[in-house]
Design an enzyme around this catalytic site. Structure first.
Site, PDB file in Angstrom:
ATOM      1  N   SER A 158       0.825  -1.203   0.000  1.00  0.00           N
ATOM      2  CA  SER A 158       0.000   0.000   0.000  1.00  0.00           C
ATOM      3  C   SER A 158       0.870   1.268   0.000  1.00  0.00           C
ATOM      4  CB  SER A 158      -0.962  -0.044   1.185  1.00  0.00           C
ATOM      5  OG  SER A 158      -1.918   0.967   1.099  1.00  0.00           O
ATOM      6  N   ASP A 255      -9.718  -3.144  -5.725  1.00  0.00           N
ATOM      7  CA  ASP A 255      -8.868  -2.198  -5.005  1.00  0.00           C
ATOM      8  C   ASP A 255      -8.918  -0.854  -5.719  1.00  0.00           C
ATOM      9  OD1 ASP A 255      -6.546  -0.745  -4.009  1.00  0.00           O
ATOM     10  OD2 ASP A 255      -5.719  -2.654  -3.346  1.00  0.00           O
ATOM     11  N   HIS A 285      -8.660  -4.076  -1.121  1.00  0.00           N
ATOM     12  CA  HIS A 285      -7.366  -3.587  -0.638  1.00  0.00           C
ATOM     13  C   HIS A 285      -6.968  -4.279   0.675  1.00  0.00           C
ATOM     14  CE1 HIS A 285      -4.181  -0.522  -0.536  1.00  0.00           C
ATOM     15  NE2 HIS A 285      -4.359  -0.477   0.767  1.00  0.00           N
TER      16      HIS A 285
END
Length: 321
Positions: A158, A255, A285
């Site tokens: 991320s 995502d 995500h």
């Protein structure tokens, strides 16, 4: 969109509490309390130690968390610099304890995880410079650490994936320590927050359009989406991706970072960078982090470990063909 979620993950995402970046300090504390309440399984063959290292950028210091085998073979091992996620606002190295131990034992390497400074207290470039300082420290102290300075990989999830991509660009341009492999996992790289997938994901799917806007605004001190954002802050802005290291990258189809990742992968390939890419259908995500015991979660993490093993042991792979 919930009906598109992998059936194994539906109950998990429905029970997941929405992240609150408006009260980011309380959210950080809740995450820390949750970690402390968990019993992280420790591998008896791995030692975990924290160390403070200098950052010459602003004469600060950075905590790094070092994972290594207790029994040393005497050979110089490759090393993986690990960068945690959290939207540039949340997160800590301890969240990666389980995964980093697996990297050590299964990819036969040392792992150095960076406790970089978080926004909004420390906006860009503090986090990136902290990670660059850690990279330099590993390179300059390779002999003492017992690692091979020619086999340094960088990886993260991320926001950590975004810093991974940025660090590869920055190191290339500064002619810093050479990185042999990068693994930006569902990376946070586009501050414009304007792709179709970023608008598509709006509900509670761990991360969404609104959270992304808040995270970027905190990291860039309100300058997100303007003309004056550096490619080292938002690597999707980079126009020259040539000369970057071999890459493993992945993203979930649900995502918000799907489309920026797809674009980045395409442009890496066009720039002549060797890339392995995985697009996971039906997942949101950070799915493997909140559902580590799911079938898709286990498969995904196994693939991370395998990618690191291949990425930082290129010589032995060639020799064994």
């Amino acid at each position: 969109m919930k009906n598109r979620v992998n059936p194994e993950l539906r109950e998990i995402i429905e029970a997941f509490p929405p992240l609150d970046l408006d009260n980011y300090k309380a959210t950080r504390q809740a995450a820390q309390d949750g970690l402390q309440a968990m019993e992280i399984p420790l591998d008896e063959s791995v030692s975990i130690n924290d160390e403070m290292i200098p950052n010459s950028y602003d004469q600060s210091s950075v905590r790094v968390r070092i994972y290594e085998k207790k029994e040393k073979s005497g050979e110089a091992l490759p090393v993986l610099l690990w960068i945690h996620g959290g939207g540039y606002v949340l997160g800590s190295p301890e969240e990666g304890d389980i995964l980093c131990q697996r990297f050590v034992t299964e990819a036969n390497c040392m792992v150095v995880s960076v406790d970089y400074r978080l926004a909004p207290e420390f906006p860009y470039p503090a986090a990136l410079e902290d990670c660059y300082a850690a990279l330099q420290w590993v390179y300059e102290n390779a002999g003492e650490l017992g690692v091979d300075a020619t086999r340094i990989g960088v990886a993260g999830q991320s926001a950590g994936g975004g810093i991974t991509a940025a660090l590869a660009l920055l190191t290339r341009d500064r002619k810093g320590p050479e990185i042999c492999f990068q693994m930006p996992l569902y990376p946070m790289i586009n501050d414009n927050n304007n792709t179709p997938s970023s608008f598509e994901v709006t509900g509670n799917f761990v991360w969404n359009h609104d959270l992304n806007k808040k995270g970027w605004s905190m990291y860039l001190n309100g300058k997100d989406g303007t003309e004056n954002v550096s490619e080292y802050a938002a690597p999707a802005r980079a126009t020259n991706l040539s000369g970057l290291p071999r890459t493993y990258i992945c993203v979930g189809q649900l995502d918000p970072f799907r489309d920026e990742t797809l674009d980045y992968v395409t442009r890496l390939c066009q720039a002549g960078v060797d890339v392995e890419f995985h697009l996971y259908p039906g997942v949101f995500h950070g799915f493997e982090a909140i559902a580590p015991d799911s079938t898709i979660g286990k498969q995904t993490v196994d693939e991370y470990v395998g990618a690191v093993k291949k990425g930082i042991h290129p010589v032995s792979l060639v020799e064994n063909k």
